[in-house]
Design an enzyme around this catalytic site. Structure first.
Site, PDB file in Angstrom:
ATOM      1  N   GLU A  33      51.484  11.785  34.876  1.00 55.68           N
ATOM      2  CA  GLU A  33      52.022  10.620  35.143  1.00 55.68           C
ATOM      3  C   GLU A  33      52.859  10.427  33.801  1.00 55.68           C
ATOM      4  OE1 GLU A  33      51.763   8.740  37.581  1.00 55.68           O
ATOM      5  OE2 GLU A  33      50.098   9.639  38.581  1.00 55.68           O
ATOM      6  N   CYS A  63      55.123   1.976  31.563  1.00 56.74           N
ATOM      7  CA  CYS A  63      55.906   3.216  32.314  1.00 56.74           C
ATOM      8  C   CYS A  63      56.977   2.639  33.147  1.00 56.74           C
ATOM      9  CB  CYS A  63      54.828   4.142  32.686  1.00 56.74           C
ATOM     10  SG  CYS A  63      53.780   3.673  34.061  1.00 56.74           S
ATOM     11  N   GLY A 108      53.992  15.751  28.529  1.00 55.17           N
ATOM     12  CA  GLY A 108      54.026  16.574  29.670  1.00 55.17           C
ATOM     13  C   GLY A 108      54.616  17.718  29.465  1.00 55.17           C
ATOM     14  N   GLY A 126      51.280   9.881  29.815  1.00 52.08           N
ATOM     15  CA  GLY A 126      51.724   9.676  28.440  1.00 52.08           C
ATOM     16  C   GLY A 126      53.492   9.939  28.632  1.00 52.08           C
ATOM     17  N   SER A 127      53.951  10.411  27.234  1.00 51.26           N
ATOM     18  CA  SER A 127      55.636  10.497  27.489  1.00 51.26           C
ATOM     19  C   SER A 127      55.753  11.912  28.188  1.00 51.26           C
ATOM     20  CB  SER A 127      55.960  10.534  25.941  1.00 51.26           C
ATOM     21  OG  SER A 127      55.209  11.549  25.348  1.00 51.26           O
ATOM     22  N   LYS A 159      57.766  14.118  26.897  1.00 53.62           N
ATOM     23  CA  LYS A 159      57.566  15.046  25.890  1.00 53.62           C
ATOM     24  C   LYS A 159      56.233  15.797  25.921  1.00 53.62           C
ATOM     25  CE  LYS A 159      58.415  15.349  20.800  1.00 53.62           C
ATOM     26  NZ  LYS A 159      56.924  15.661  20.505  1.00 53.62           N
TER      27      LYS A 159
END
Ligand code: NAD
Length: 457
Positions: free
Chosen positions: A211, A245, A194, A189-190, A192
């Site tokens: 990721e 992504c 992570g 995901g984003s 942010k």
């Protein structure tokens, strides 16, 4: 929820792992092969669910299911290749060897834009390695998760709970991250997300496989084949409505071919068929949400008073289609603007001229993210520089291919704010196992390593 508490759900996953790990890996691989065959049988139906929820065009949705099938094939073969090294021991009558053992329960948090493939990257590897999985899908794509679970249940026999779905939002993801019963959290995901979740896992010394977001660039050199380049750039920048992504966000174009390239790019963009993603003739569907549309507009609005030229980017009214369809934006810049340094998850392509390849490589690398990168050139020296230690600092570096659309055979992932994780092919399976170094003494003496003497008369 089938389980009346989170605790029961985790206990069921732990029990599923204990049963599953007793099955020899090649037999686990056979069950993954059957899972792959069921995915094949249901490819069209699964792709429809992806189109319905993630709003991908038919061809890309089918490609995503194919990616999951490919992962099953890969994992089936891998189930016979979970090799550990054997090293020569320095001591007589000793064997020194690495063994790979499963971790246990893997927590898998996924994003909306690859609602099936990212699960497959994780599950296929985790399962042949002997782990169970608790999957928290994106709230946007729960039907995709349910469809996959139905297919797994069909082939799983007594191992249905090897895959458990935990629907929900942030709270559920946080629960997994804080849970010491879950040795590995794989989160997609984003950046942010992570940055919020990784400290929760590391506070309990758990492992993460991250990721996260990208800010991918292509360098277009003076010798590039411009027809090929324009196709590659358009698929990566505008395709999937800029919601990969690996989507191309920045292009650095050599000054000698800049005008010709831009003419061709604008002409190609003008042919894009934007519309209902379930119509097989559409090349681009809508953005996933109003939030995504607002993010795109906010970024473009912030650029309006700067020294840039903006093409496209506006909302398209397409009859009674109500979602947020947009004309992909091209933004020509004369210097690096702040907006270029962030990932806006929408089709905005920044284009800047360069004269020296080393400068272009520097601009490409000079962002926080490090996922994907490309060079378009027919000059071997340029492509080799790009692939050298002075070249791209990303996890993916392509020559004469856009930044998006990776095959499953290679390890997938990126550096810096992209999180450092590697999933899918190559030796990514090692992330789902623990390594045991085993030394066996089959002699009748007890020689110590490094010649240490103890208890000698
Ligand atoms: P997102 O970060 O909003 O959500 C991803 C997942 O994390 C969801 O399951 C969501 O529920 C959960 N989540 C989000 N914020 C959280 C928080 N604060 N606490 C706990 N859980 C949280 O991402 P998205 O909008 O679904 O997907 C787009 C983003 O994902 C982009 O940044 C894209 O680059 C990235 N992405 C990366 C990869 C990769 O392999 N590197 C692949 C796909 C998507």
């Amino acid at each position: 929820m089938k389980f009346n508490s989170y605790k029961n759900l985790v206990n069921a996953s732990k029990e599923a792992h204990k049963k599953w790990r007793m099955i020899p890996a090649p037999q686990r691989g056979e069950i993954i092969r059957e899972f792959g065959n069921e995915l094949r049988n249901n490819k069209t139906e699964l792709a429809k669910v992806i189109t319905e929820e993630a709003r991908k065009i038919v061809s890309e949705a089918e490609g995503e299911v194919q990616e999951a099938i490919d992962m099953c094939d890969f994992a089936t073969g891998l189930s016979r290749q979970l090799y550990g090294l054997t090293m020569p021991s320095e001591r007589p009558d000793h064997r020194l060897q690495e063994l790979w053992q499963p971790l246990g329960v893997v927590g898998c948090i996924t994003a909306f834009n690859f609602p099936i493939a990212v699960f497959a990257w994780n599950f296929c590897l985790a399962s042949v390695c002997g782990n169970s999985i608790i999957w928290k899908p994106s709230p946007h794509t729960t039907k995709c998760a349910d469809a996959i679970k139905r297919i797994w249940d069909k082939v799983a026999d007594e191992h249905k709970e090897l895959v458990i779905i935990l629907n929900g939002g942030n709270q559920e993801a946080v629960a997994l991250c804080e849970d010491p019963n879950i040795p590995l959290i794989s989160a997609t995901g984003s950046t942010k997300m992570g940055k919020e979740l990784a400290p929760l896992v590391s506070a309990r010394l758990g492992r993460t496989l991250l990721e996260l977001g990208g800010n991918n660039a292509a360098i277009i050199c003076s010798t590039a084949d411009l027809n090929l380049t324009v196709k590659g750039v358009t698929f990566s920048a505008a395709g999937t409505t800029g919601q990969r992504c690996t989507s191309l966000r920045r292009a650095f174009v050599h000054e000698e071919i800049y005008d010709e390239f831009m003419d061709k790019l604008h002409a190609y963009y003008a042919t894009l068929k934007i519309g209902d993603p379930s119509d097989p003739s559409s090349q681009l569907g809508p953005l996933i949400s109003k939030n995504s549309f607002d993010d795109m507009q906010n970024t473009l609005n912030a650029l309006k008073n700067k020294d840039v030229k903006i093409y496209g980017g506006h909302r398209l009214e397409l009859g009674d289609l109500e979602e947020f369809y947009v004309m992909p934006a091209i933004v020509e810049v004369s210097k690096i603007e702040d907006e270029m340094l962030e990932e806006t998850f929408a089709p905005i392509l920044y284009v800047k001229k360069f004269s020296d390849l080393k400068d272009a490589i520097h601009m490409q690398n000079n962002v926080k993210q490090g996922l994907s990168s490309s060079i378009f050139t027919n000059d071997l020296k340029e492509s080799e520089l790009f692939l050298s230690s002075e070249g791209s600092d990303c996890g993916i570096a392509n020559v004469n291919i856009g930044t998006s659309g990776a095959e499953i055979g290679g390890a997938f992932g990126g550096e810096k704010d992209t999180g450092g994780g590697r999933e899918s092919g190559s030796d990514s399976w090692k992330a789902y196992m623990r390594r045991v170094t085993a030394t066996v003494n089959y002699g009748s003496e007890l020689p110590l390593a490094q010649g240490v003497e103890f208890d000698e008369n």
